[in-house]
Design a protein around this motif. Structure first.
Motif, mmCIF file in Angstrom:
data_model
loop_
_atom_site.group_PDB
_atom_site.id
_atom_site.type_symbol
_atom_site.label_atom_id
_atom_site.label_comp_id
_atom_site.label_asym_id
_atom_site.label_seq_id
_atom_site.Cartn_x
_atom_site.Cartn_y
_atom_site.Cartn_z
ATOM 1 N N ASN A 234 22.430 44.111 77.553
ATOM 2 C CA ASN A 234 23.462 43.735 76.582
ATOM 3 C C ASN A 234 24.522 42.838 77.204
ATOM 4 O O ASN A 234 24.977 41.870 76.596
ATOM 5 N N LEU A 235 24.938 43.160 78.430
ATOM 6 C CA LEU A 235 25.979 42.381 79.095
ATOM 7 C C LEU A 235 25.543 40.948 79.373
ATOM 8 O O LEU A 235 26.353 40.026 79.335
ATOM 9 N N GLN A 236 24.250 40.759 79.631
ATOM 10 C CA GLN A 236 23.762 39.419 79.935
ATOM 11 C C GLN A 236 23.834 38.488 78.726
ATOM 12 O O GLN A 236 23.751 37.274 78.881
ATOM 13 N N GLN A 237 24.012 39.034 77.569
ATOM 14 C CA GLN A 237 24.136 38.215 76.364
ATOM 15 C C GLN A 237 25.553 37.672 76.188
ATOM 16 O O GLN A 237 25.782 36.740 75.430
ATOM 17 N N ILE A 238 26.520 38.261 76.888
ATOM 18 C CA ILE A 238 27.922 37.848 76.768
ATOM 19 C C ILE A 238 28.218 36.808 77.839
ATOM 20 O O ILE A 238 28.027 37.039 79.024
ATOM 21 N N THR A 239 28.690 35.636 77.410
ATOM 22 C CA THR A 239 28.977 34.570 78.365
ATOM 23 C C THR A 239 30.444 34.529 78.770
ATOM 24 O O THR A 239 30.782 33.946 79.799
ATOM 25 N N GLY A 240 31.319 35.116 77.987
ATOM 26 C CA GLY A 240 32.739 35.131 78.339
ATOM 27 C C GLY A 240 33.534 35.985 77.382
ATOM 28 O O GLY A 240 33.112 36.222 76.248
ATOM 29 N N VAL A 241 34.664 36.463 77.855
ATOM 30 C CA VAL A 241 35.575 37.246 77.033
ATOM 31 C C VAL A 241 36.966 36.659 77.240
ATOM 32 O O VAL A 241 37.388 36.423 78.373
ATOM 33 N N GLY A 242 37.665 36.415 76.150
ATOM 34 C CA GLY A 242 39.011 35.860 76.246
ATOM 35 C C GLY A 242 39.982 36.649 75.408
ATOM 36 O O GLY A 242 39.610 37.284 74.416
ATOM 37 N N LEU A 243 41.228 36.637 75.811
ATOM 38 C CA LEU A 243 42.288 37.318 75.076
ATOM 39 C C LEU A 243 43.521 36.441 75.133
ATOM 40 O O LEU A 243 43.872 35.925 76.187
ATOM 41 N N THR A 244 44.142 36.239 73.983
ATOM 42 C CA THR A 244 45.420 35.544 73.942
ATOM 43 C C THR A 244 46.409 36.404 73.193
ATOM 44 O O THR A 244 46.039 37.172 72.298
ATOM 45 N N SER A 245 47.660 36.299 73.565
ATOM 46 C CA SER A 245 48.699 36.965 72.793
ATOM 47 C C SER A 245 49.840 35.982 72.606
ATOM 48 O O SER A 245 50.142 35.184 73.492
ATOM 49 N N THR A 246 50.409 36.018 71.443
ATOM 50 C CA THR A 246 51.563 35.183 71.135
ATOM 51 C C THR A 246 52.647 36.080 70.559
ATOM 52 O O THR A 246 52.363 37.128 69.979
ATOM 53 N N ARG A 247 53.872 35.666 70.750
ATOM 54 C CA ARG A 247 54.993 36.455 70.254
ATOM 55 C C ARG A 247 55.949 35.528 69.534
ATOM 56 O O ARG A 247 56.329 34.489 70.042
ATOM 57 N N GLY A 248 56.288 35.949 68.331
ATOM 58 C CA GLY A 248 57.286 35.225 67.554
ATOM 59 C C GLY A 248 58.571 36.037 67.529
ATOM 60 O O GLY A 248 58.698 37.053 68.223
ATOM 61 N N ALA A 249 59.509 35.613 66.721
ATOM 62 C CA ALA A 249 60.798 36.310 66.626
ATOM 63 C C ALA A 249 60.628 37.726 66.089
ATOM 64 O O ALA A 249 61.341 38.645 66.506
ATOM 65 N N SER A 250 59.685 37.917 65.170
ATOM 66 C CA SER A 250 59.544 39.241 64.566
ATOM 67 C C SER A 250 58.107 39.765 64.564
ATOM 68 O O SER A 250 57.811 40.744 63.887
ATOM 69 N N ASP A 251 57.221 39.104 65.297
ATOM 70 C CA ASP A 251 55.838 39.573 65.297
ATOM 71 C C ASP A 251 55.152 39.240 66.616
ATOM 72 O O ASP A 251 55.649 38.446 67.406
ATOM 73 N N ALA A 252 54.031 39.871 66.824
ATOM 74 C CA ALA A 252 53.193 39.595 67.985
ATOM 75 C C ALA A 252 51.741 39.634 67.523
ATOM 76 O O ALA A 252 51.383 40.443 66.658
ATOM 77 N N THR A 253 50.931 38.758 68.075
ATOM 78 C CA THR A 253 49.526 38.697 67.705
ATOM 79 C C THR A 253 48.683 38.669 68.964
ATOM 80 O O THR A 253 48.989 37.940 69.904
ATOM 81 N N THR A 254 47.636 39.477 68.979
ATOM 82 C CA THR A 254 46.678 39.467 70.080
ATOM 83 C C THR A 254 45.308 39.186 69.490
ATOM 84 O O THR A 254 44.921 39.770 68.488
ATOM 85 N N GLN A 255 44.601 38.258 70.111
ATOM 86 C CA GLN A 255 43.263 37.910 69.640
ATOM 87 C C GLN A 255 42.288 38.029 70.795
ATOM 88 O O GLN A 255 42.517 37.492 71.875
ATOM 89 N N VAL A 256 41.194 38.756 70.565
ATOM 90 C CA VAL A 256 40.128 38.897 71.562
ATOM 91 C C VAL A 256 38.919 38.119 71.044
ATOM 92 O O VAL A 256 38.517 38.279 69.888
ATOM 93 N N THR A 257 38.347 37.291 71.885
ATOM 94 C CA THR A 257 37.184 36.496 71.528
ATOM 95 C C THR A 257 36.070 36.797 72.521
ATOM 96 O O THR A 257 36.309 36.829 73.730
ATOM 97 N N VAL A 258 34.873 37.040 72.003
ATOM 98 C CA VAL A 258 33.715 37.290 72.845
ATOM 99 C C VAL A 258 32.674 36.222 72.526
ATOM 100 O O VAL A 258 32.309 36.040 71.366
ATOM 101 N N ALA A 259 32.218 35.514 73.551
ATOM 102 C CA ALA A 259 31.178 34.508 73.368
ATOM 103 C C ALA A 259 29.847 35.136 73.746
ATOM 104 O O ALA A 259 29.705 35.736 74.807
ATOM 105 N N VAL A 260 28.874 34.988 72.854
ATOM 106 C CA VAL A 260 27.541 35.569 73.039
ATOM 107 C C VAL A 260 26.515 34.441 73.013
ATOM 108 O O VAL A 260 26.643 33.482 72.251
ATOM 109 N N LYS A 261 25.493 34.576 73.858
ATOM 110 C CA LYS A 261 24.429 33.572 73.890
ATOM 111 C C LYS A 261 23.815 33.444 72.500
ATOM 112 O O LYS A 261 23.616 34.441 71.814
ATOM 113 N N PRO A 262 23.470 32.217 72.108
ATOM 114 C CA PRO A 262 22.836 32.027 70.780
ATOM 115 C C PRO A 262 21.443 32.587 70.754
ATOM 116 O O PRO A 262 20.791 32.787 71.698
#
Length: 165
Positions: free
Chosen positions: A137-165
């Motif tokens: 299963n792990l060999q199918q995943i090519t990368g994992v990314g996470l970004t977080s942004t913060r505004g004046a009244s909110d915060a957002t976290t996004q996780v992205t997983v890239a999988v082999k086609p």
């Protein structure tokens, strides 16, 4: 961990001030002062890295160079950053998971799973056994990314997983 620093000299000085307390933190209780681990300087890829090696095999390494602070659990992590000829943003695995992310982020995490899997396979037999079971299963995943942004009244976290086609 890789972070930018505006004042490399000041950052080096401040991190050097933390070396003795960190070494003391990892010392064995009840042992004499001579058994307290110490940081040693190591040269890697033309950079001076500071390494705390514990009797358990755990390492804490850091270096400050090219306006960056790099903290790793091995000298290879520092070496990889120091040898990086092109920015990470040009790495296909990186762009597949974080290339279209927000321009201004407060945190950014990228894991190249192929590298992590290789490190796991070379570590303890328990970790290697778990990795062997998960490998298909792990060999199918090519990368994992996470970004977080913060505004004046909110915060957002996004996780992205890239999988082999």
């Amino acid at each position: 961990i890789v972070a930018r620093t505006v004042n490399q000299t000041r950052t080096q000085h401040e991190l050097a001030q933390l070396e003795a307390p960190l070494a003391q933190l990892f010392s064995t209780p009840g042992k004499n002062q001579s058994s307290v681990p110490v940081f040693n300087d190591r040269q890697v890829a033309g950079v001076t890295a500071h390494q705390l090696q514990l009797s358990t095999g755990f390492q804490l390494d850091y270096a400050v160079f090219h306006g960056l602070v790099v903290i790793s659990t091995s000298l290879h992590g520092i070496e990889d950053v120091a040898k990086q000829a092109a920015p990470l943003s040009r790495d296909p695995a990186f762009t597949s998971v974080l290339g279209s992310g927000p321009r201004h982020v407060t945190s950014l995490v990228f894991a190249n799973l192929a590298t992590l899997i290789g490190a796991t396979q070379q570590s303890s037999s328990t970790a290697a056994s778990l990795a062997a079971r998960l490998m298909p299963n792990l060999q199918q995943i090519t990368g994992v990314g996470l970004t977080s942004t913060r505004g004046a009244s909110d915060a957002t976290t996004q996780v992205t997983v890239a999988v082999k086609p």
